[in-house]
Design a protein around this motif. Sequence first.
Motif, PDB file in Angstrom:
ATOM      1  N   GLU A  11       0.861  -1.178   0.000  1.00 14.75           N
ATOM      2  CA  GLU A  11       0.000   0.000   0.000  1.00 14.75           C
ATOM      3  C   GLU A  11       0.897   1.226   0.000  1.00 14.75           C
ATOM      4  O   GLU A  11       2.001   1.197   0.535  1.00 14.75           O
ATOM      5  N   THR A  12       0.422   2.318  -0.564  1.00 13.85           N
ATOM      6  CA  THR A  12       1.255   3.511  -0.629  1.00 13.85           C
ATOM      7  C   THR A  12       0.410   4.778  -0.675  1.00 13.85           C
ATOM      8  O   THR A  12      -0.804   4.743  -0.769  1.00 13.85           O
ATOM      9  N   ALA A  13       1.112   5.885  -0.644  1.00 17.93           N
ATOM     10  CA  ALA A  13       0.521   7.208  -0.825  1.00 17.93           C
ATOM     11  C   ALA A  13       1.476   7.982  -1.726  1.00 17.93           C
ATOM     12  O   ALA A  13       2.620   7.572  -1.922  1.00 17.93           O
ATOM     13  N   ASN A  14       1.046   9.094  -2.254  1.00 17.04           N
ATOM     14  CA  ASN A  14       1.892   9.876  -3.147  1.00 17.04           C
ATOM     15  C   ASN A  14       3.202  10.302  -2.501  1.00 17.04           C
ATOM     16  O   ASN A  14       4.193  10.517  -3.181  1.00 17.04           O
ATOM     17  N   LYS A  50      19.324   1.228  -3.365  1.00 14.31           N
ATOM     18  CA  LYS A  50      19.282  -0.229  -3.211  1.00 14.31           C
ATOM     19  C   LYS A  50      17.900  -0.787  -3.495  1.00 14.31           C
ATOM     20  O   LYS A  50      17.734  -1.983  -3.681  1.00 14.31           O
ATOM     21  N   PHE A  51      16.888   0.078  -3.485  1.00 11.56           N
ATOM     22  CA  PHE A  51      15.507  -0.324  -3.709  1.00 11.56           C
ATOM     23  C   PHE A  51      14.864   0.637  -4.701  1.00 11.56           C
ATOM     24  O   PHE A  51      15.243   1.805  -4.784  1.00 11.56           O
ATOM     25  N   PHE A  52      13.874   0.150  -5.432  1.00 10.76           N
ATOM     26  CA  PHE A  52      13.079   1.009  -6.309  1.00 10.76           C
ATOM     27  C   PHE A  52      11.691   0.414  -6.403  1.00 10.76           C
ATOM     28  O   PHE A  52      11.464  -0.734  -6.027  1.00 10.76           O
ATOM     29  N   ALA A  53      10.761   1.217  -6.870  1.00  9.69           N
ATOM     30  CA  ALA A  53       9.378   0.761  -6.953  1.00  9.69           C
ATOM     31  C   ALA A  53       8.703   1.347  -8.177  1.00  9.69           C
ATOM     32  O   ALA A  53       9.035   2.451  -8.615  1.00  9.69           O
ATOM     33  N   LEU A  54       7.738   0.608  -8.681  1.00  9.24           N
ATOM     34  CA  LEU A  54       6.885   1.086  -9.762  1.00  9.24           C
ATOM     35  C   LEU A  54       5.453   1.061  -9.274  1.00  9.24           C
ATOM     36  O   LEU A  54       4.986   0.058  -8.739  1.00  9.24           O
ATOM     37  N   GLY A  55       4.788   2.178  -9.454  1.00 10.79           N
ATOM     38  CA  GLY A  55       3.396   2.283  -9.048  1.00 10.79           C
ATOM     39  C   GLY A  55       2.627   3.185  -9.986  1.00 10.79           C
ATOM     40  O   GLY A  55       3.172   3.698 -10.962  1.00 10.79           O
ATOM     41  N   TYR A  56       1.369   3.394  -9.671  1.00 15.98           N
ATOM     42  CA  TYR A  56       0.510   4.272 -10.464  1.00 15.98           C
ATOM     43  C   TYR A  56       0.636   3.969 -11.949  1.00 15.98           C
ATOM     44  O   TYR A  56       0.756   4.860 -12.775  1.00 15.98           O
ATOM     45  N   LYS A  73       4.766   0.068   5.549  1.00 16.63           N
ATOM     46  CA  LYS A  73       3.437  -0.127   4.963  1.00 16.63           C
ATOM     47  C   LYS A  73       3.082  -1.610   4.962  1.00 16.63           C
ATOM     48  O   LYS A  73       3.921  -2.481   5.097  1.00 16.63           O
ATOM     49  N   ARG A  74       1.818  -1.880   4.773  1.00 18.23           N
ATOM     50  CA  ARG A  74       1.319  -3.258   4.748  1.00 18.23           C
ATOM     51  C   ARG A  74       1.457  -3.822   3.335  1.00 18.23           C
ATOM     52  O   ARG A  74       1.083  -3.186   2.360  1.00 18.23           O
ATOM     53  N   SER A  75       2.009  -5.030   3.240  1.00 16.86           N
ATOM     54  CA  SER A  75       2.059  -5.669   1.928  1.00 16.86           C
ATOM     55  C   SER A  75       0.650  -6.153   1.584  1.00 16.86           C
ATOM     56  O   SER A  75      -0.166  -6.436   2.461  1.00 16.86           O
ATOM     57  N   VAL A  76       0.376  -6.205   0.299  1.00 13.30           N
ATOM     58  CA  VAL A  76      -0.939  -6.612  -0.192  1.00 13.30           C
ATOM     59  C   VAL A  76      -0.757  -7.688  -1.260  1.00 13.30           C
ATOM     60  O   VAL A  76       0.352  -7.959  -1.702  1.00 13.30           O
ATOM     61  N   SER A  77      -1.837  -8.259  -1.684  1.00 12.74           N
ATOM     62  CA  SER A  77      -1.821  -9.308  -2.697  1.00 12.74           C
ATOM     63  C   SER A  77      -1.171  -8.817  -3.991  1.00 12.74           C
ATOM     64  O   SER A  77      -1.338  -7.662  -4.386  1.00 12.74           O
ATOM     65  N   ASP A  78      -0.469  -9.719  -4.658  1.00  9.78           N
ATOM     66  CA  ASP A  78       0.156  -9.384  -5.934  1.00  9.78           C
ATOM     67  C   ASP A  78      -0.854  -8.987  -7.000  1.00  9.78           C
ATOM     68  O   ASP A  78      -0.486  -8.370  -7.993  1.00  9.78           O
ATOM     69  N   LYS A  79      -2.132  -9.303  -6.812  1.00  8.92           N
ATOM     70  CA  LYS A  79      -3.138  -8.888  -7.804  1.00  8.92           C
ATOM     71  C   LYS A  79      -3.263  -7.366  -7.855  1.00  8.92           C
ATOM     72  O   LYS A  79      -3.758  -6.814  -8.819  1.00  8.92           O
ATOM     73  N   ASN A  80      -2.771  -6.683  -6.801  1.00  6.06           N
ATOM     74  CA  ASN A  80      -2.767  -5.220  -6.778  1.00  6.06           C
ATOM     75  C   ASN A  80      -1.576  -4.635  -7.527  1.00  6.06           C
ATOM     76  O   ASN A  80      -1.462  -3.428  -7.667  1.00  6.06           O
ATOM     77  N   ARG A  90      -0.836   1.534  -4.916  1.00  2.00           N
ATOM     78  CA  ARG A  90      -0.005   0.368  -4.652  1.00  2.00           C
ATOM     79  C   ARG A  90       1.327   0.537  -5.377  1.00  2.00           C
ATOM     80  O   ARG A  90       1.388   1.158  -6.441  1.00  2.00           O
ATOM     81  N   ILE A  91       2.382  -0.035  -4.808  1.00  2.51           N
ATOM     82  CA  ILE A  91       3.678  -0.051  -5.473  1.00  2.51           C
ATOM     83  C   ILE A  91       4.254  -1.457  -5.419  1.00  2.51           C
ATOM     84  O   ILE A  91       4.025  -2.198  -4.468  1.00  2.51           O
TER      85      ILE A  91
END
Length: 105
Positions: A11-14, A50-56, A73-80, A90-91
């Motif tokens: 889960e994420t926020a801007n 060391k880390f990166f993310a793709l979202g939106y 943050k809480r991890s969520v299902s990969d379907k997200n 989500r990221i």
Amino acid sequence: MPSFHKIACFETANSLLSDKLGDFRDLVKDNKIQQAISACAELAFGKSYKFFALGYEGICRSGLNARQEYHSKRSVSDKNCPNGIGIRNRIEVYTFGKFNLASIS
């Protein structure tokens, strides 16, 4: 550039992951998912992250405190995060090198 590995969808926020490295939504729309992920990885590696993310649906982000930020943050299902890219607040988080859960806790 070293190999990179998916950690999980979160889960994420801007405001999460302060450094917006790039916008790869056009690649995602053209179904060039792996190209978008690799391009994001290259940008993150170039800044020594060391880390990166793709979202939106294609926004690439990272930051100096990325591990602490996503880990709070809480991890969520990969379907997200279909195809390795987050959608709707989500990221999908990745790390470089060998993936080891103990190293991110």
